[in-house]
Motif scaffolding. Sequence first.
Motif, PDB file in Angstrom:
ATOM      1  N   HIS A 169      27.905  24.932  47.137  1.00  0.00           N
ATOM      2  CA  HIS A 169      27.790  23.867  46.127  1.00  0.00           C
ATOM      3  C   HIS A 169      27.975  24.448  44.723  1.00  0.00           C
ATOM      4  O   HIS A 169      28.699  23.885  43.882  1.00  0.00           O
ATOM      5  CB  HIS A 169      26.420  23.207  46.276  1.00  0.00           C
ATOM      6  N   GLY A 170      27.351  25.588  44.464  1.00  0.00           N
ATOM      7  CA  GLY A 170      27.500  26.232  43.166  1.00  0.00           C
ATOM      8  C   GLY A 170      28.913  26.731  42.928  1.00  0.00           C
ATOM      9  O   GLY A 170      29.449  26.616  41.825  1.00  0.00           O
ATOM     10  N   GLU A 171      29.520  27.274  43.970  1.00  0.00           N
ATOM     11  CA  GLU A 171      30.910  27.731  43.848  1.00  0.00           C
ATOM     12  C   GLU A 171      31.842  26.572  43.490  1.00  0.00           C
ATOM     13  O   GLU A 171      32.719  26.698  42.623  1.00  0.00           O
ATOM     14  CB  GLU A 171      31.352  28.370  45.155  1.00  0.00           C
ATOM     15  N   ARG A 172      31.643  25.432  44.143  1.00  0.00           N
ATOM     16  CA  ARG A 172      32.481  24.267  43.827  1.00  0.00           C
ATOM     17  C   ARG A 172      32.308  23.844  42.381  1.00  0.00           C
ATOM     18  O   ARG A 172      33.285  23.505  41.691  1.00  0.00           O
ATOM     19  CB  ARG A 172      32.134  23.095  44.765  1.00  0.00           C
ATOM     20  N   ALA A 173      31.068  23.852  41.900  1.00  0.00           N
ATOM     21  CA  ALA A 173      30.812  23.454  40.512  1.00  0.00           C
ATOM     22  C   ALA A 173      31.526  24.391  39.543  1.00  0.00           C
ATOM     23  O   ALA A 173      32.097  23.945  38.533  1.00  0.00           O
ATOM     24  CB  ALA A 173      29.306  23.449  40.243  1.00  0.00           C
ATOM     25  N   VAL A 174      31.499  25.688  39.820  1.00  0.00           N
ATOM     26  CA  VAL A 174      32.163  26.654  38.951  1.00  0.00           C
ATOM     27  C   VAL A 174      33.663  26.437  38.966  1.00  0.00           C
ATOM     28  O   VAL A 174      34.325  26.389  37.913  1.00  0.00           O
ATOM     29  CB  VAL A 174      31.825  28.092  39.398  1.00  0.00           C
ATOM     30  N   GLU A 219      35.392  23.822  39.828  1.00  0.00           N
ATOM     31  CA  GLU A 219      35.851  22.547  39.280  1.00  0.00           C
ATOM     32  C   GLU A 219      36.210  22.707  37.799  1.00  0.00           C
ATOM     33  O   GLU A 219      37.107  22.030  37.287  1.00  0.00           O
ATOM     34  CB  GLU A 219      34.771  21.474  39.443  1.00  0.00           C
ATOM     35  N   GLU A 220      35.498  23.588  37.116  1.00  0.00           N
ATOM     36  CA  GLU A 220      35.778  23.840  35.701  1.00  0.00           C
ATOM     37  C   GLU A 220      36.869  24.889  35.514  1.00  0.00           C
ATOM     38  O   GLU A 220      37.645  24.819  34.561  1.00  0.00           O
ATOM     39  CB  GLU A 220      34.505  24.285  34.988  1.00  0.00           C
ATOM     40  N   ASP A 221      36.918  25.875  36.405  1.00  0.00           N
ATOM     41  CA  ASP A 221      37.921  26.933  36.315  1.00  0.00           C
ATOM     42  C   ASP A 221      38.324  27.318  37.732  1.00  0.00           C
ATOM     43  O   ASP A 221      37.675  28.147  38.374  1.00  0.00           O
ATOM     44  CB  ASP A 221      37.353  28.142  35.573  1.00  0.00           C
ATOM     45  N   PRO A 222      39.410  26.724  38.249  1.00  0.00           N
ATOM     46  CA  PRO A 222      39.813  26.975  39.635  1.00  0.00           C
ATOM     47  C   PRO A 222      40.101  28.440  39.943  1.00  0.00           C
ATOM     48  O   PRO A 222      40.055  28.844  41.111  1.00  0.00           O
ATOM     49  CB  PRO A 222      41.073  26.123  39.791  1.00  0.00           C
ATOM     50  N   TRP A 223      40.401  29.231  38.915  1.00  0.00           N
ATOM     51  CA  TRP A 223      40.760  30.632  39.151  1.00  0.00           C
ATOM     52  C   TRP A 223      39.650  31.584  38.726  1.00  0.00           C
ATOM     53  O   TRP A 223      39.897  32.774  38.509  1.00  0.00           O
ATOM     54  CB  TRP A 223      42.072  30.955  38.444  1.00  0.00           C
ATOM     55  N   ALA A 224      38.456  31.084  38.644  1.00  0.00           N
ATOM     56  CA  ALA A 224      37.339  31.964  38.296  1.00  0.00           C
ATOM     57  C   ALA A 224      37.017  32.900  39.463  1.00  0.00           C
ATOM     58  O   ALA A 224      36.913  32.453  40.604  1.00  0.00           O
ATOM     59  CB  ALA A 224      36.104  31.137  37.956  1.00  0.00           C
ATOM     60  N   PRO A 250      43.866  51.699  45.085  1.00  0.00           N
ATOM     61  CA  PRO A 250      45.010  51.722  45.997  1.00  0.00           C
ATOM     62  C   PRO A 250      44.675  51.063  47.327  1.00  0.00           C
ATOM     63  O   PRO A 250      43.572  51.207  47.855  1.00  0.00           O
ATOM     64  CB  PRO A 250      45.280  53.227  46.197  1.00  0.00           C
ATOM     65  N   GLY A 251      45.619  50.322  47.856  1.00  0.00           N
ATOM     66  CA  GLY A 251      45.450  49.729  49.181  1.00  0.00           C
ATOM     67  C   GLY A 251      44.791  48.380  49.193  1.00  0.00           C
ATOM     68  O   GLY A 251      44.617  47.791  50.260  1.00  0.00           O
ATOM     69  N   HIS A 252      44.410  47.869  48.036  1.00  0.00           N
ATOM     70  CA  HIS A 252      43.768  46.561  47.988  1.00  0.00           C
ATOM     71  C   HIS A 252      44.639  45.572  47.226  1.00  0.00           C
ATOM     72  O   HIS A 252      45.190  45.892  46.178  1.00  0.00           O
ATOM     73  CB  HIS A 252      42.391  46.640  47.317  1.00  0.00           C
ATOM     74  N   ALA A 253      44.757  44.373  47.775  1.00  0.00           N
ATOM     75  CA  ALA A 253      45.539  43.342  47.107  1.00  0.00           C
ATOM     76  C   ALA A 253      44.848  42.938  45.815  1.00  0.00           C
ATOM     77  O   ALA A 253      43.622  42.967  45.721  1.00  0.00           O
ATOM     78  CB  ALA A 253      45.684  42.127  48.026  1.00  0.00           C
ATOM     79  N   PRO A 254      45.605  42.573  44.780  1.00  0.00           N
ATOM     80  CA  PRO A 254      44.992  42.233  43.500  1.00  0.00           C
ATOM     81  C   PRO A 254      44.288  40.882  43.513  1.00  0.00           C
ATOM     82  O   PRO A 254      43.458  40.630  42.661  1.00  0.00           O
ATOM     83  CB  PRO A 254      46.183  42.221  42.536  1.00  0.00           C
ATOM     84  N   ASP A 255      44.607  40.022  44.432  1.00  0.00           N
ATOM     85  CA  ASP A 255      44.000  38.700  44.460  1.00  0.00           C
ATOM     86  C   ASP A 255      43.548  38.369  45.882  1.00  0.00           C
ATOM     87  O   ASP A 255      44.175  38.762  46.846  1.00  0.00           O
ATOM     88  CB  ASP A 255      44.984  37.614  43.996  1.00  0.00           C
ATOM     89  N   THR A 282      31.194  38.540  46.652  1.00  0.00           N
ATOM     90  CA  THR A 282      32.152  38.146  45.629  1.00  0.00           C
ATOM     91  C   THR A 282      33.446  37.632  46.238  1.00  0.00           C
ATOM     92  O   THR A 282      33.808  37.999  47.360  1.00  0.00           O
ATOM     93  CB  THR A 282      32.498  39.331  44.702  1.00  0.00           C
ATOM     94  N   ALA A 283      34.121  36.796  45.479  1.00  0.00           N
ATOM     95  CA  ALA A 283      35.436  36.302  45.856  1.00  0.00           C
ATOM     96  C   ALA A 283      36.331  36.283  44.632  1.00  0.00           C
ATOM     97  O   ALA A 283      36.006  35.645  43.625  1.00  0.00           O
ATOM     98  CB  ALA A 283      35.338  34.900  46.461  1.00  0.00           C
ATOM     99  N   LEU A 284      37.440  36.973  44.706  1.00  0.00           N
ATOM    100  CA  LEU A 284      38.415  36.978  43.629  1.00  0.00           C
ATOM    101  C   LEU A 284      39.203  35.671  43.622  1.00  0.00           C
ATOM    102  O   LEU A 284      39.133  34.894  44.589  1.00  0.00           O
ATOM    103  CB  LEU A 284      39.357  38.168  43.795  1.00  0.00           C
ATOM    104  N   PRO A 285      39.941  35.393  42.566  1.00  0.00           N
ATOM    105  CA  PRO A 285      40.733  34.163  42.524  1.00  0.00           C
ATOM    106  C   PRO A 285      41.641  34.036  43.752  1.00  0.00           C
ATOM    107  O   PRO A 285      42.259  35.005  44.184  1.00  0.00           O
ATOM    108  CB  PRO A 285      41.563  34.335  41.245  1.00  0.00           C
ATOM    109  N   GLY A 286      41.668  32.834  44.298  1.00  0.00           N
ATOM    110  CA  GLY A 286      42.477  32.587  45.491  1.00  0.00           C
ATOM    111  C   GLY A 286      41.714  32.707  46.788  1.00  0.00           C
ATOM    112  O   GLY A 286      42.249  32.405  47.860  1.00  0.00           O
ATOM    113  N   ALA A 287      40.475  33.145  46.733  1.00  0.00           N
ATOM    114  CA  ALA A 287      39.663  33.301  47.943  1.00  0.00           C
ATOM    115  C   ALA A 287      38.405  32.455  47.847  1.00  0.00           C
ATOM    116  O   ALA A 287      37.800  32.357  46.785  1.00  0.00           O
ATOM    117  CB  ALA A 287      39.276  34.763  48.150  1.00  0.00           C
ATOM    118  N   ALA A 288      38.019  31.854  48.954  1.00  0.00           N
ATOM    119  CA  ALA A 288      36.748  31.141  49.024  1.00  0.00           C
ATOM    120  C   ALA A 288      35.621  32.144  49.211  1.00  0.00           C
ATOM    121  O   ALA A 288      35.799  33.190  49.851  1.00  0.00           O
ATOM    122  CB  ALA A 288      36.764  30.143  50.166  1.00  0.00           C
ATOM    123  N   LEU A 289      34.456  31.821  48.679  1.00  0.00           N
ATOM    124  CA  LEU A 289      33.303  32.702  48.805  1.00  0.00           C
ATOM    125  C   LEU A 289      32.863  32.849  50.270  1.00  0.00           C
ATOM    126  O   LEU A 289      32.568  33.943  50.736  1.00  0.00           O
ATOM    127  CB  LEU A 289      32.162  32.160  47.947  1.00  0.00           C
TER     128      LEU A 289
END
Length: 220
Positions: free
Chosen positions: A87-92, A94-99, A129-134, A152-159
């Motif tokens: 629920h908190g992730e969705r709220a964040v 909604e304001e910044d989809p790429w947070a 090295p070896g890790h995708a940036p997103d 943690t979840a970087l932009p493009g990934a669900a928590l």
Amino acid sequence: MRVWDVVVPVKRLGAAKSRLADTADEAVRPRLALAFALDTVAAALACPAVRAVAVVTDDPLAGRELAALGARVVPGAPSGLNAALAHGERAVREEDPWAPVAALNADLPALRPDELALVLADAAQEGVPGHAPDGPRSFLADAAGVGTTLLTALPGAALAPAFGGASRARHRASGAREIALLGVDSVRRDVDTGEDLRVALSLGVGPRTAAAVAGLLMAE
């Protein structure tokens, strides 16, 4: 430096920290739970890698006190820790989809901003090295090596939180990368029992927890 939005779930204080019954009675545990949350959020807000803190709670007192620190309060928390985090992730987002979003336990009273910054820098995987940036998810196991204190979840990934019990194994099985840093004890030390609290005190807790524990000792 990548900056994160941190989601902290805080349950109703009257139902919090039942496993501290060996140390504090039911009249004191809500005050301890609130002190833990306040010190956790204050430390997170002081971390240079944190842009904002969203606290998911329907407890009126906790909401007022945490908002006064500068946290955003997200009401309407569904039942269950993981549902509240989602629920908190969705709220964040909604304001910044790429947070980039981090879920953090509310019971880390010894949390140090500099140690949280180290963990979040590792989770950002910038220049690793070896890790995708997103997209990747990362997590930090608790001091017992069984649970999880941060996910943690970087932009493009669900928590995709799976906290509770043996969550270290569940988060690892879900594909999240385990953070293997040393020297970040304050980020690993959540407090569920009296022994946990004693260890946190030895690390050095925040001022609100110190005051609550001092009051507990004076009452004995």
